[in-house]
Design an enzyme around this catalytic site. Structure first.
Site, PDB file in Angstrom:
ATOM      1  N   HIS A 289       0.837  -1.205   0.000  1.00 47.20           N
ATOM      2  CA  HIS A 289       0.000   0.000   0.000  1.00 47.20           C
ATOM      3  C   HIS A 289       0.869   1.250   0.000  1.00 47.20           C
ATOM      4  O   HIS A 289       0.642   2.195  -0.745  1.00 47.20           O
ATOM      5  CB  HIS A 289      -0.895   0.048   1.246  1.00 47.20           C
ATOM      6  N   HIS A 315      -0.496  -0.785  -9.559  1.00 47.86           N
ATOM      7  CA  HIS A 315      -0.843   0.557  -9.089  1.00 47.86           C
ATOM      8  C   HIS A 315       0.409   1.419  -8.976  1.00 47.86           C
ATOM      9  O   HIS A 315       0.400   2.598  -9.346  1.00 47.86           O
ATOM     10  CB  HIS A 315      -1.553   0.486  -7.726  1.00 47.86           C
TER      11      HIS A 315
END
Length: 352
Positions: A289, A315
């Site tokens: 993350h 991402h």
């Protein structure tokens, strides 16, 4: 004018949010085509519309194509400004993802900003707000960011309804960050939370995580938040989860796991613990993350940042491509998709 394809790499809402935020910072009009082109259905959903509304308000910008299902958006930013703002996603759409786009703009406003959002606070498709508060913002403070996050009410699927407020102070220029190795572990903390569920669920998540972590010499200190109807922080729908975080001599890292109907609380807790153990035993100071969330800040900083992550995600690659294209930051990657990697970024030394 900048043109970005919304179906590149990750192909989801991240491209829309981040590219619009970066365009706001440099004051350049931007057109995003094929918005969320790799999602079914493609186009804008309510949380993406809310993100655009937030960014437009922060800079008195103009938006075209702001409607559900729209696959093309034009955004013309104005001057970034401080002030107080309030928005409601209207669904359980993640407020964390909206904040990821808004915070870089908020930090470089000429005056303090207070942003209150209503929506989903703990969402299976996004980092929980607790992660932003206890991991991301702690690392950003090392870069010179002054921001506070407060959760007023939790919001789970399907109705959302959670409320979060973030306050920022103006920053002139950000310092680079070095997270190349896991430093000496100073603290291990845990948060277990539940709403509209029996209290033993939080206890069992904490107990199973603690038991697993103690086997490798980690002794977490847990905070338990068990909320029932009548408590103003209690969500509209039942939900639960766990966040584990580490403070080490170089920064902060963390992992989370959201409870799922039918999954035992012990499994939720032990799964989170296993994620943390992999980071510790591998010596990784940046979790998956944190990697993609830090890239935009590294690109804005004045100097060279370097981070080592347990996994290079799609991402993260998308964030890298957007910061290179829009900010002209210099980034180098040592590693492959889905594998551990080192990312180096020479930031542009942005200041407003």
């Amino acid at each position: 004018m900048i043109t970005i394809r919304g179906d590149m790499l990750e192909g989801g809402g991240q491209i829309l949010r981040l590219s619009t935020a970066l365009a706001t910072l440099i004051g350049e009009p931007i057109r995003i085509v094929r918005v969320r082109g790799k999602r079914r259905p493609p186009g804008l959903r309510r949380q993406h519309m809310t993100a655009l509304k937030v960014l437009a308000s922060l800079c008195n910008g103009q938006v075209e194509g702001l409607r559900l299902g729209s696959t093309e958006v034009f955004f013309k930013p104005g001057d970034i400004r401080g002030g107080s703002y309030r928005f409601d996603v209207g669904t359980a759409g993640s407020v964390s993802l909206i904040l990821q786009a808004a915070m870089p703009v908020m930090v470089f406003a000429p005056a303090p900003v207070r942003l209150r959002l209503r929506g989903g606070t703990n969402n299976p498709m996004a980092p929980p707000v607790d992660y932003l508060e206890r991991v991301l913002l702690e690392d950003l403070r090392l870069m010179g960011v002054e921001a506070l996050l407060r959760v007023y009410r939790r919001g789970f699927y399907p109705r959302g309804g959670g409320e979060v407020e973030v306050q920022t102070q103006p920053s002139r220029r950000l310092k680079p960050i070095m997270l190349q190795e896991l430093g000496r572990i100073l603290e291990v903390r845990g948060l277990v939370y539940s709403c509209r569920l029996p209290s033993h669920i939080a206890d069992r998540m904490a107990s199973s995580a603690s038991e697993r972590l103690r086997r490798i010499g980690l002794n977490p200190v847990f905070e338990k938040e068990v909320l029932q109807p009548g408590n103003p922080k209690c969500s509209l729908d039942p939900g639960c989860g766990i966040l584990l975080s580490i403070k080490h001599s170089h920064g902060f890292l963390g992992v989370d796991n959201l409870g799922v109907k039918g999954k035992r609380a012990e499994v939720v807790g032990s799964e989170a613990a296993e994620q943390l153990i992999k980071l510790v035993e591998g010596g990784y100071p940046v979790d998956r993350h944190l990697c993609d969330q830090l890239i935009v800040w590294m690109a804005l900083a004045d100097g060279v940042s370097r981070i080592k992550t347990i996994e290079l995600t799609l991402h993260a690659l998308t964030c890298i491509e957007l910061t290179k294209t829009i900010l002209k930051a210099e980034l180098k990657i040592e590693g492959d998709l889905g594998r551990p990697a080192v990312i180096e970024c020479r930031g542009i030394g942005y200041e407003k």
